[in-house]
Write a protein that holds these residues in place. Structure first.
Motif, short mmCIF file in Angstrom:
data_model
loop_
_atom_site.label_atom_id
_atom_site.label_comp_id
_atom_site.label_asym_id
_atom_site.label_seq_id
_atom_site.Cartn_x
_atom_site.Cartn_y
_atom_site.Cartn_z
N UNK A 1 -57.85 -26.18 23.63
CA UNK A 1 -56.92 -25.16 23.15
C UNK A 1 -56.52 -25.47 21.71
N UNK A 2 -56.41 -24.43 20.92
CA UNK A 2 -55.94 -24.54 19.54
C UNK A 2 -54.45 -24.86 19.56
N UNK A 3 -54.01 -25.74 18.66
CA UNK A 3 -52.60 -26.12 18.62
C UNK A 3 -52.08 -26.09 17.18
N UNK A 4 -50.79 -26.13 17.07
CA UNK A 4 -50.11 -26.14 15.79
C UNK A 4 -50.62 -27.27 14.89
N UNK A 5 -50.96 -28.41 15.49
CA UNK A 5 -51.46 -29.55 14.72
C UNK A 5 -52.79 -29.25 14.01
N UNK A 6 -53.52 -28.24 14.47
CA UNK A 6 -54.80 -27.88 13.85
C UNK A 6 -54.62 -27.04 12.59
N UNK B 1 -51.64 -17.17 9.22
CA UNK B 1 -50.48 -18.07 9.08
C UNK B 1 -50.27 -18.92 10.33
N UNK B 2 -49.40 -19.89 10.20
CA UNK B 2 -49.14 -20.87 11.26
C UNK B 2 -48.75 -20.23 12.59
N UNK B 3 -48.09 -19.07 12.57
CA UNK B 3 -47.64 -18.47 13.83
C UNK B 3 -48.78 -18.26 14.82
N UNK B 4 -49.99 -18.02 14.34
CA UNK B 4 -51.14 -17.84 15.24
C UNK B 4 -51.43 -19.13 16.00
N UNK B 5 -51.22 -20.26 15.37
CA UNK B 5 -51.49 -21.56 15.99
C UNK B 5 -50.36 -21.94 16.95
N UNK B 6 -49.15 -21.51 16.64
CA UNK B 6 -47.99 -21.85 17.46
C UNK B 6 -47.84 -20.93 18.67
N UNK B 7 -48.02 -19.64 18.47
CA UNK B 7 -47.65 -18.66 19.49
C UNK B 7 -48.81 -18.05 20.27
N UNK B 8 -50.04 -18.36 19.89
CA UNK B 8 -51.19 -17.75 20.56
C UNK B 8 -52.18 -18.81 21.08
N UNK B 9 -51.72 -20.02 21.27
CA UNK B 9 -52.63 -21.10 21.67
C UNK B 9 -53.15 -20.96 23.10
N UNK B 10 -52.44 -20.23 23.95
CA UNK B 10 -52.88 -20.08 25.33
C UNK B 10 -54.26 -19.44 25.43
N UNK B 11 -54.58 -18.56 24.49
CA UNK B 11 -55.87 -17.87 24.50
C UNK B 11 -56.65 -18.12 23.22
N UNK B 12 -56.38 -19.23 22.55
CA UNK B 12 -57.09 -19.59 21.32
C UNK B 12 -57.68 -20.99 21.49
N UNK B 13 -58.83 -21.21 20.84
CA UNK B 13 -59.60 -22.41 21.12
C UNK B 13 -60.11 -23.07 19.84
N UNK B 14 -60.41 -24.36 19.94
CA UNK B 14 -60.92 -25.13 18.82
C UNK B 14 -62.00 -26.08 19.32
#
Length: 171
Positions: free
Chosen positions: A6-11, A33-46
């Protein structure tokens, strides 16, 4: 073998600092912007390299207006790692995740000048929806004029889930 996580704010810092260069100098960082990493990590990947640095990512979500629609806001692969199937692997993970949550189709947009993106999405089975409602291959599509604002033409691409299902091409 690369692992999807999962993508995270740290990325955010690592990806944000490299985003424009991954797009050949185009100004893309402002679109993520950072909000995508903070608020959409449930369905975002790295995907990260062995050193722990992100080399590919996908930011996606389920539409709050239409829970049957998953939307890929951004996908990127470090140019040094392209052609390794990482983008496909990310799309497969996103598709499986959102399909399990009730999504039946995915949408994404790209610039009509981004022929790499058009070809990639076409290889996954996404089709471009035209202004008349017809579906064509992304590489053969006409852009939707001013889709994202004045002068911001886009190609709207869609696919039914599972990912391999295609819309019917007319003509």
């Amino acid at each position: 073998m690369y692992k999807v996580a999962q993508l995270h704010d740290d990325d955010f810092p690592y990806i944000s600092q490299r985003l424009d260069s991954w797009w050949g100098g185009r100004n893309m960082a402002a679109m993520l912007p950072r909000l995508w990493f903070k608020d959409f990590s449930r369905t975002s990947f790295v995907i990260k390299n062995p050193a722990g640095n992100p080399i590919a990512f996908l930011v996606g979500y389920i539409s709050p207006q239409d829970p049957a629609k998953g939307y890929v806001h951004f996908i990127g692969v470090d140019p040094d790692y392209r052609k390794a199937g990482l983008g496909r692997k990310l799309y497969e993970n996103f598709s499986a995740k959102v399909e399990a949550l009730g999504v039946t189709r995915i949408e994404a947009v790209t610039s009509p000048v981004n022929t790499t993106s058009l070809g990639f999405h076409e290889s996954l089975g996404l089709m471009a929806r035209q202004s008349d409602g017809a579906y064509v291959y992304p590489s053969q599509s006409e852009p939707l004029i001013d889709f994202d604002g004045t002068g911001e033409d886009r190609v709207l691409m869609v696919c039914q889930l599972p990912l391999s299902r295609k819309y019917e091409v007319k003509g």
